[in-house]
Design a protein around this motif. Structure first.
Motif, PDB file in Angstrom:
ATOM      1  N   SER A  50       0.839  -1.199   0.000  1.00  0.00           N
ATOM      2  CA  SER A  50       0.000   0.000   0.000  1.00  0.00           C
ATOM      3  C   SER A  50       0.870   1.244   0.000  1.00  0.00           C
ATOM      4  O   SER A  50       1.903   1.290   0.678  1.00  0.00           O
ATOM      5  N   ASN A  51       0.466   2.242  -0.778  1.00  0.00           N
ATOM      6  CA  ASN A  51       1.071   3.567  -0.659  1.00  0.00           C
ATOM      7  C   ASN A  51       0.001   4.594  -0.292  1.00  0.00           C
ATOM      8  O   ASN A  51       0.107   5.768  -0.631  1.00  0.00           O
ATOM      9  N   ASP A  52      -1.037   4.112   0.415  1.00  0.00           N
ATOM     10  CA  ASP A  52      -2.065   5.011   0.924  1.00  0.00           C
ATOM     11  C   ASP A  52      -1.482   5.908   2.009  1.00  0.00           C
ATOM     12  O   ASP A  52      -0.381   5.667   2.521  1.00  0.00           O
ATOM     13  N   ASP A  53      -2.224   6.933   2.378  1.00  0.00           N
ATOM     14  CA  ASP A  53      -1.776   7.876   3.393  1.00  0.00           C
ATOM     15  C   ASP A  53      -1.461   7.141   4.697  1.00  0.00           C
ATOM     16  O   ASP A  53      -2.296   6.396   5.214  1.00  0.00           O
ATOM     17  N   PRO A  54      -0.239   7.320   5.249  1.00  0.00           N
ATOM     18  CA  PRO A  54       0.127   6.614   6.485  1.00  0.00           C
ATOM     19  C   PRO A  54      -0.825   6.896   7.644  1.00  0.00           C
ATOM     20  O   PRO A  54      -1.032   6.029   8.502  1.00  0.00           O
ATOM     21  N   GLY A  55      -1.400   8.099   7.674  1.00  0.00           N
ATOM     22  CA  GLY A  55      -2.345   8.410   8.739  1.00  0.00           C
ATOM     23  C   GLY A  55      -3.579   7.523   8.685  1.00  0.00           C
ATOM     24  O   GLY A  55      -4.114   7.115   9.729  1.00  0.00           O
TER      25      GLY A  55
END
Length: 220
Positions: A50-55
């Motif tokens: 995943s490269n989704d937002d870490p938050g």
């Protein structure tokens, strides 16, 4: 006799149950309930691509073996492309505190192998987030997990996940390199039924007498 026969049949069924490799999309794990991943084995390996937002990823947890892991930690990829992994024990559950509207935007996923694949020293997994050099020796299987492309385009044909292979080197005529789509099955994952590229490229020809023969060409 009936009791003994029933016991033997039941035992046979139990020992032949095996799990399947799993892909779990993060967008399917909603906050209304804990997601239980069925048909997984103790000893299997679990990866996150995943490269989704870490938050957002920080609000998703994986529970296995009595331990809780944050997806944001598991999504970290080493410089050589090898991902973090955890070993499954006692099933897998996924929970999130993200609002469903946030969850629906996620593009990452969880990949769970079988135990046999996890224990196979020739079976490897890479998560592609940039340029990585992959060096393989002997007969091996490598799973490439793509992350979502972050591009601004109105092109509906733009691929969502793409990996480019450059400088493919096959050192001698005894080695073959095949590319397959999807993830390896629980059994027979070396089969060629889903091959979309091979090096050398093989095709069937005939000699001057009309007899079939194999021919091949290396792609450098």
């Amino acid at each position: 006799m009936k009791v003994s026969f029933s016991f033997i049949v039941s035992f046979f069924i139990l020992v032949n149950i095996h799990a399947d490799p799993q892909i779990v999309n993060l967008r399917e794990c909603l906050s209304s309930s804990v997601t239980t991943v069925n048909n997984v084995e103790d000893g299997a390996s679990l990866y996150v691509a995943s490269n989704d937002d870490p938050g957002m990823l920080n609000n998703i947890q994986v529970i296995t073996g009595g331990q809780t892991y944050k997806i944001s930690d598991l999504a970290v990829v080493n410089p050589d492309g090898t991902p973090q992994k955890i070993t499954v024990n006692g099933g897998v559950q996924i929970s999130t505190t993200n609002a469903d509207g946030v969850t629906y935007t996620l593009t990452g996923f969880i990949y769970i192998t079988t135990t046999q694949q996890a224990q196979d020293q020739t079976f490897g997994v890479y998560v592609i987030t940039g340029n990585h050099h992959v060096d393989l020796t002997g007969q091996s299987t490598t799973v490439i997990l793509n992350t979502q492309l972050k591009v601004s385009t109105d092109d509906e044909d733009q691929p969502q996940k793409t990996t480019y292979v450059q400088n493919l080197m096959v050192p001698d005529g005894k080695n073959f390199c095949n590319f397959h789509w999807g993830i390896p099955a629980a059994v027979g994952w070396m089969d060629d039924f889903n091959t979309f590229f091979m090096n050398p490229f093989m095709w069937n020809t005939t000699d001057n007498s009309g007899n079939p023969e194999n021919a091949g060409m290396y792609v450098l």
